[in-house]
Design a protein around this motif. Sequence first.
Motif, PDB file in Angstrom:
ATOM      1  N   ALA A   1      13.289  -2.232 -33.329  1.00  0.00           N
ATOM      2  CA  ALA A   1      13.173  -2.304 -34.443  1.00  0.00           C
ATOM      3  C   ALA A   1      11.387  -3.805 -34.365  1.00  0.00           C
ATOM      4  O   ALA A   1      10.430  -3.994 -33.691  1.00  0.00           O
ATOM      5  N   ALA A   2      10.236  -3.366 -35.797  1.00  0.00           N
ATOM      6  CA  ALA A   2       9.534  -3.463 -35.691  1.00  0.00           C
ATOM      7  C   ALA A   2       8.791  -5.361 -35.383  1.00  0.00           C
ATOM      8  O   ALA A   2       9.499  -6.236 -36.109  1.00  0.00           O
ATOM      9  N   PRO A   3       8.071  -5.271 -34.579  1.00  0.00           N
ATOM     10  CA  PRO A   3       8.223  -6.111 -33.955  1.00  0.00           C
ATOM     11  C   PRO A   3       7.516  -7.885 -34.632  1.00  0.00           C
ATOM     12  O   PRO A   3       7.849  -8.441 -35.032  1.00  0.00           O
ATOM     13  N   LYS A   4       6.579  -7.404 -35.668  1.00  0.00           N
ATOM     14  CA  LYS A   4       6.201  -8.311 -36.886  1.00  0.00           C
ATOM     15  C   LYS A   4       6.874  -8.467 -37.796  1.00  0.00           C
ATOM     16  O   LYS A   4       7.380  -9.581 -38.000  1.00  0.00           O
ATOM     17  N   LEU A   5       7.950  -7.422 -37.934  1.00  0.00           N
ATOM     18  CA  LEU A   5       8.804  -8.201 -38.760  1.00  0.00           C
ATOM     19  C   LEU A   5      10.314  -8.865 -38.248  1.00  0.00           C
ATOM     20  O   LEU A   5      10.883  -9.478 -38.738  1.00  0.00           O
ATOM     21  N   ALA A   6      10.751  -8.677 -37.360  1.00  0.00           N
ATOM     22  CA  ALA A   6      12.279  -8.297 -37.021  1.00  0.00           C
ATOM     23  C   ALA A   6      11.653  -8.928 -35.024  1.00  0.00           C
ATOM     24  O   ALA A   6      11.725  -8.552 -34.274  1.00  0.00           O
ATOM     25  N   PRO A   7      12.599 -10.530 -34.982  1.00  0.00           N
ATOM     26  CA  PRO A   7      12.894 -10.699 -33.818  1.00  0.00           C
ATOM     27  C   PRO A   7      13.738  -9.836 -33.052  1.00  0.00           C
ATOM     28  O   PRO A   7      13.176 -10.211 -31.878  1.00  0.00           O
ATOM     29  N   TYR A   8      14.856  -9.625 -33.084  1.00  0.00           N
ATOM     30  CA  TYR A   8      14.917  -8.508 -32.128  1.00  0.00           C
ATOM     31  C   TYR A   8      13.848  -7.109 -31.879  1.00  0.00           C
ATOM     32  O   TYR A   8      13.848  -6.789 -30.805  1.00  0.00           O
ATOM     33  N   GLY A   9      12.619  -6.888 -32.481  1.00  0.00           N
ATOM     34  CA  GLY A   9      11.955  -5.592 -32.168  1.00  0.00           C
ATOM     35  C   GLY A   9      10.676  -6.793 -31.015  1.00  0.00           C
ATOM     36  O   GLY A   9      10.688  -5.977 -30.075  1.00  0.00           O
ATOM     37  N   THR A  10      10.840  -8.016 -30.961  1.00  0.00           N
ATOM     38  CA  THR A  10       9.715  -8.685 -30.256  1.00  0.00           C
ATOM     39  C   THR A  10      10.294  -8.898 -28.857  1.00  0.00           C
ATOM     40  O   THR A  10      10.203  -8.886 -28.219  1.00  0.00           O
TER      41      THR A  10
END
Length: 234
Positions: free
Chosen positions: A117-126
């Motif tokens: 997932a896009a890290p800027k938008l989604a904590p699971y991406g981070t």
Amino acid sequence: SSCLVAEPLHVAVAANFAPPMHQIAQQFEQDTGFQLRTTFGSTGKLTAQIQNGAPFALLLAADDTTCGKLEQTGLALSGSRRLYATGKLVLWSPQPDLVDAHGEVLKTGRFTHLALAAPKLAPYGTAAMETLQTMGLLETLRPRFVQGENIAQTYQFVLSGNAQLGFVALSQIHQAGNIQKGSAWIIPDGWYRPLRQEAVILHHGRTHPAALPFLEFLTGARVQRLIQDFGYIP
């Protein structure tokens, strides 16, 4: 009279929490008679909508920072924040033998695309980025990334085969103690910042008669057991 019927309670929900939320909404409606409306998306996108005046009564975020920021800026009811779940990140493939028990597949590179997932938008991406950083593979694998706007889209990328494997939420592939299909590796604790998920009553929902009851329902023992069945830490 019909004037007394409350508006539906409009809840903005981080995409990872969609699987349990469908059941929680049903139970809440049965128990209370209130109607729920849910909008799913990445925490970042939902926050932007709230900042732009979207009429959500509550936010169920995928992190423990967003709700606090919304309180500070007056967009959420001060002191209404609650931790409702801690999420788990998994590396998953629908192929039964692709993902091994230690994530070695990420080092062998037997795949063309890796979804997250896009890290800027989604904590699971981070969390996915932090995991790759922990493994020392972030720069090596970056060219293979396929990014979903949220974790639901990320899951679809993997399910459809656009990516052979990807970092998704355990709740998306887990029910009642079992991994549903394919192969998965649950990322060890400590490889990424814990996905402590907070909920908050938004300014828009402060007068809604169901807002606080829903928050209490969400954090109550019965719903917490259900949340655990979906692979969260209650």
